[in-house]
Write an enzyme that holds these catalytic residues in place. Structure first.
Site, PDB file in Angstrom:
ATOM      1  N   VAL A  62       0.578  -1.201  -0.028  1.00 24.80           N
ATOM      2  CA  VAL A  62      -0.055   0.022  -0.129  1.00 24.80           C
ATOM      3  C   VAL A  62       0.858   1.216   0.053  1.00 24.80           C
ATOM      4  CG1 VAL A  62      -2.012  -1.293   1.206  1.00 24.80           C
ATOM      5  CG2 VAL A  62      -0.282   0.122   2.499  1.00 24.80           C
ATOM      6  N   SER A 116      12.119  -3.744  -6.128  1.00 28.42           N
ATOM      7  CA  SER A 116      12.321  -2.525  -7.312  1.00 28.42           C
ATOM      8  C   SER A 116      11.895  -3.436  -8.356  1.00 28.42           C
ATOM      9  CB  SER A 116      13.775  -2.210  -7.305  1.00 28.42           C
ATOM     10  OG  SER A 116      13.919  -1.355  -8.250  1.00 28.42           O
ATOM     11  N   LYS A 170      17.065  -0.208  -0.124  1.00 27.37           N
ATOM     12  CA  LYS A 170      15.979   0.183  -1.312  1.00 27.37           C
ATOM     13  C   LYS A 170      16.199   1.716  -1.490  1.00 27.37           C
ATOM     14  CE  LYS A 170      13.050   0.393  -4.599  1.00 27.37           C
ATOM     15  NZ  LYS A 170      11.829   1.044  -4.325  1.00 27.37           N
ATOM     16  N   HIS A 173      19.148   2.492  -3.324  1.00 20.99           N
ATOM     17  CA  HIS A 173      19.127   2.120  -4.510  1.00 20.99           C
ATOM     18  C   HIS A 173      18.244   3.361  -5.516  1.00 20.99           C
ATOM     19  CE1 HIS A 173      16.099   0.796  -7.806  1.00 20.99           C
ATOM     20  NE2 HIS A 173      16.976  -0.214  -7.872  1.00 20.99           N
ATOM     21  N   ASN A 174      17.400   3.713  -4.868  1.00 25.31           N
ATOM     22  CA  ASN A 174      16.438   4.753  -5.452  1.00 25.31           C
ATOM     23  C   ASN A 174      17.116   5.999  -5.777  1.00 25.31           C
ATOM     24  OD1 ASN A 174      14.327   2.810  -5.257  1.00 25.31           O
ATOM     25  ND2 ASN A 174      12.864   4.386  -4.808  1.00 25.31           N
ATOM     26  N   GLU A 177      19.468   5.512  -8.508  1.00 22.36           N
ATOM     27  CA  GLU A 177      18.720   5.521  -9.707  1.00 22.36           C
ATOM     28  C   GLU A 177      18.437   7.163 -10.001  1.00 22.36           C
ATOM     29  OE1 GLU A 177      14.857   3.466  -9.460  1.00 22.36           O
ATOM     30  OE2 GLU A 177      13.988   5.054  -9.961  1.00 22.36           O
TER      31      GLU A 177
HETATM   32  N1  LIG Z   1       4.913   1.962  -8.496  1.00 24.71           N
HETATM   33  C1  LIG Z   1       6.053   1.383  -8.199  1.00 24.71           C
HETATM   34  O1  LIG Z   1       6.993   1.314  -9.514  1.00 24.71           O
HETATM   35  C2  LIG Z   1       6.773   0.888  -7.119  1.00 24.71           C
HETATM   36  C3  LIG Z   1       7.927   0.177  -7.037  1.00 24.71           C
HETATM   37  C4  LIG Z   1       8.408  -0.124  -5.874  1.00 24.71           C
HETATM   38  C5  LIG Z   1       7.618  -0.037  -4.443  1.00 24.71           C
HETATM   39  N2  LIG Z   1       6.464   0.764  -4.628  1.00 24.71           N
HETATM   40  C6  LIG Z   1       5.716   0.899  -3.435  1.00 24.71           C
HETATM   41  O2  LIG Z   1       4.656  -0.097  -3.302  1.00 24.71           O
HETATM   42  C7  LIG Z   1       3.712   0.451  -2.950  1.00 24.71           C
HETATM   43  C8  LIG Z   1       2.451   0.226  -3.712  1.00 24.71           C
HETATM   44  O3  LIG Z   1       2.560   0.880  -4.910  1.00 24.71           O
HETATM   45  P1  LIG Z   1       1.636   1.178  -6.078  1.00 24.71           P
HETATM   46  O4  LIG Z   1       2.244   1.884  -7.137  1.00 24.71           O
HETATM   47  O5  LIG Z   1       0.946  -0.117  -6.070  1.00 24.71           O
HETATM   48  O6  LIG Z   1       0.527   2.270  -5.283  1.00 24.71           O
HETATM   49  P2  LIG Z   1      -1.017   2.646  -5.486  1.00 24.71           P
HETATM   50  O7  LIG Z   1      -1.142   2.032  -6.787  1.00 24.71           O
HETATM   51  O8  LIG Z   1      -0.975   3.924  -5.133  1.00 24.71           O
HETATM   52  O9  LIG Z   1      -1.724   1.470  -4.629  1.00 24.71           O
HETATM   53  C9  LIG Z   1      -2.004   1.845  -3.442  1.00 24.71           C
HETATM   54  C10 LIG Z   1      -2.775   0.660  -2.736  1.00 24.71           C
HETATM   55  O10 LIG Z   1      -2.717   1.111  -1.318  1.00 24.71           O
HETATM   56  C11 LIG Z   1      -3.913   0.907  -0.823  1.00 24.71           C
HETATM   57  N3  LIG Z   1      -4.094   1.901   0.259  1.00 24.71           N
HETATM   58  C12 LIG Z   1      -3.678   3.183   0.186  1.00 24.71           C
HETATM   59  N4  LIG Z   1      -4.052   3.801   1.542  1.00 24.71           N
HETATM   60  C13 LIG Z   1      -4.452   2.896   2.289  1.00 24.71           C
HETATM   61  C14 LIG Z   1      -4.998   2.819   3.479  1.00 24.71           C
HETATM   62  N5  LIG Z   1      -4.774   3.985   4.339  1.00 24.71           N
HETATM   63  N6  LIG Z   1      -5.479   1.592   4.129  1.00 24.71           N
HETATM   64  C15 LIG Z   1      -5.314   0.518   3.174  1.00 24.71           C
HETATM   65  N7  LIG Z   1      -5.029   0.487   2.033  1.00 24.71           N
HETATM   66  C16 LIG Z   1      -4.521   1.684   1.535  1.00 24.71           C
HETATM   67  C17 LIG Z   1      -4.934   1.305  -1.953  1.00 24.71           C
HETATM   68  O11 LIG Z   1      -6.349   0.604  -1.699  1.00 24.71           O
HETATM   69  P3  LIG Z   1      -7.399   1.316  -2.633  1.00 24.71           P
HETATM   70  O12 LIG Z   1      -7.408   0.445  -4.157  1.00 24.71           O
HETATM   71  O13 LIG Z   1      -8.682   0.834  -1.909  1.00 24.71           O
HETATM   72  O14 LIG Z   1      -7.260   2.761  -2.875  1.00 24.71           O
HETATM   73  C18 LIG Z   1      -4.208   0.549  -3.096  1.00 24.71           C
HETATM   74  O15 LIG Z   1      -4.409  -0.903  -2.829  1.00 24.71           O
HETATM   75  C19 LIG Z   1       4.049   1.748  -2.366  1.00 24.71           C
HETATM   76  O16 LIG Z   1       4.486   2.026  -1.243  1.00 24.71           O
HETATM   77  C20 LIG Z   1       5.107   1.997  -3.444  1.00 24.71           C
HETATM   78  O17 LIG Z   1       5.875   3.212  -2.933  1.00 24.71           O
HETATM   79  C21 LIG Z   1       5.928   1.043  -5.981  1.00 24.71           C
END
Ligand SMILES: NC(=O)c1ccc[n+]([C@@H]2O[C@H](COP(=O)([O-])OP(=O)(O)OC[C@H]3O[C@@H](n4cnc5c(N)ncnc54)[C@H](OP(=O)(O)O)[C@@H]3O)[C@@H](O)[C@H]2O)c1
Length: 467
Positions: A62, A116, A170, A173-174, A177
């Protein structure tokens, strides 16, 4: 990220994956879109916990921050001692240390894990950087190994260290990047402004570089982006994208943490600040008429210039990685983690955004000398820097003379020269500090701490070290 990671897990032999999202519709959508995954849906935390085999393992994906705490709190009400909660979001490592400590007191394991590779990496094989306890790793190791990217036959996952170690690595790493991307952008800008080549022609240059020592995912996608034509205008896409770079914060954390640890990560810092500068159009608008050099950059030998830029990029990249690994080393010392730096380089070879051939040279360097103080002093890097340094200096000088901003190229060179200097003007700074604040200084010729009586007779006295 969460749904792709779940699909990755479900696609591996023997795995059945339970999924939960606070919004029921998201779970329904996922199940409808991917019946092949055989997901077990749950709509309450109780259902979710009941569907898992013991010890239970949950991976939270999340938005980092309050959401992570909220989900952990819910899981704690339904999990039992010995179960494992993994946070795969981009949490700040100090939050992970705090959460691990709190969760551990319940007998449940908490693992902060860096992930990542973006959405595609999550689906096909990411680079995974788990922290947490040795006990949790016994259960998690085989699961994570099954879904991680594979580079040269080795899975891109290792147990980085305890509590916040995975998220720390991590974060760095970023940061690396950010530096890598900024350096590539500077190389592109110099070639474009110096040679007048089109983005598509510069794409060819990057594609060619990708066959050599710069071989990496970021160089590869740079060629793809530069080659892309905008369908609406028929011009290169890069020319219609607003030149203001966004950031999600992990680069800034890398720099803030480095400042706390006293580690100079100037290349990463310049990359973070270059994005900030780009994102202030109001300031750029009022400054756009500031005087600059009279003549535009015009390069005589185009091929030689491009080769100089390539070497400057390679040398600056060595500095960025060296600074990043320095930060990991300092973080490990500060937080009591035993981090195998060579293993970290290896798990970044596949799946992640900074994956590159070059990381093999880093793991080789640490294999030969595990207590290497400064990565760029390893023999391979010394000879690379020897080969590159003249070109690097020419490029930084040319950019400065032509008024082309190259903050990461030039700060990396300044770091390199600072590091190798016999004597730095820091001596003068100590003198100034002693003058205005009686901060004292040490001498090169005898032990002790000293102060000059600047407002008295200017004689020197022994003093307490006040830094
Ligand atoms: N995107 C990337 O390339 C990447 C790479 C590495 C790590 N990450 C990390 O992975 C995590 C998820 O990334 P993402 O890109 O998938 O983000 P996202 O699309 O914004 O997904 C967010 C998720 O978090 C849930 N959420 C948000 N607030 C919440 C709360 N208060 N309680 C319960 N659930 C909550 C959302 O639920 P709803 O669907 O109900 O809104 C959704 O399922 C983040 O921490 C991000 O930094 C991302």
């Amino acid at each position: 990220m969460g749904s792709n990671l779940a699909r990755n897990l479900a696609s591996r032999e023997g795995n059945t994956v339970a999924v939960y999202n606070r919004s029921r519709a998201k779970t329904d959508e996922l199940l409808a879109a991917h019946p092949e995954a055989g997901f077990v849906p749950s709509f309450t935390y109780e259902e979710f916990a009941a569907s898992l085999s013991v010890p239970r393992t949950a991976v939270i994906m999340v938005k980092a921050g309050a959401g992570t705490d909220a989900v952990i709190d819910e899981l704690l009400t339904v999990f039992e001692p010995g179960d494992i909660i993994v946070d795969g979001g981009n949490a700040l490592f100090t939050d992970t240390i705090r959460r691990e400590k709190a969760v551990r007191s319940t007998g449940i394991n908490f693992v902060g894990m860096g992930v990542s590779g973006g959405e595609e990496g999550a689906l096909l094989g990411p680079s995974l950087m788990p922290g947490g306890s040795d006990e949790a790793w016994v259960t998690l190791g085989p699961i994570l190994t099954s879904i991680a990217a594979v580079a040269e036959g080795e899975p891109c996952v290792t147990h980085v260290g305890h509590d916040g170690a995975g998220h720390f690595v991590k974060m760095v790493h970023n940061g690396i990047e950010y530096a890598d991307m900024q350096l590539i952008a500077e190389a592109y800008d110099l070639i474009r402004r110096g040679t007048g080549k089109t983005p598509a022609e510069i794409a060819d240059v990057f594609a060619q570089w990708n066959d050599g020592e710069l071989d990496s995912y970021l160089i590869e996608i740079t060629a793809e982006v530069l080659r892309q034509q905008d369908a609406a205008t028929g011009t290169p896409l890069v020319d219609v994208i607003v030149d203001q770079a966004g950031a999600k914060g992990t680069g800034g954390w890398t720099v803030q943490t480095a400042i706390d640890l006293g580690v100079p990560v100037s290349g990463i810092a310049e990359a973070v600040f270059a994005r900030s500068l780009s994102s202030h159009p109001e300031q750029r608008a009022v400054a756009s008429d500031l005087p600059g050099p009279a003549d535009e950059l015009q390069v005589d030998g185009v091929d030689a210039f491009i080769e100089d830029v390539r070497l400057a990029l390679f040398a600056s990249k060595i500095v960025a990685y060296s600074q990043g690994f320095d930060e990991i080393r300092a973080g490990a010392a500060q937080y009591g983690w035993s981090i195998d730096l060579g293993a970290v380089a290896k798990i970044w070879r596949g799946g992640c955004i900074i994956r590159a051939q070059f990381l093999n040279r880093i793991s080789d360097a640490y294999a030969e000398q595990p207590d290497l103080q400064v990565l760029l002093t390893a023999p391979y890097f010394v000879s690379a820097l020897e080969r590159a340094q003249d070109a690097w200096r020419r490029i930084v000088a040319t950019a400065a003379a032509a008024g082309i901003p190259s903050p990461a190229f030039s700060s990396s060179l300044a770091y390199y020269d600072g590091l190798r200097a016999d004597r730095l003007p820091a001596a003068l700074i100590q003198g100034q500090r002693d003058f205005f604040g009686a901060h004292t200084y040490r001498r090169i010729d005898r032990e002790g701490t000293f102060h000059t009586l600047w407002s008295g007779d200017r004689s020197e006295v022994a003093a307490e070290d006040t830094h």
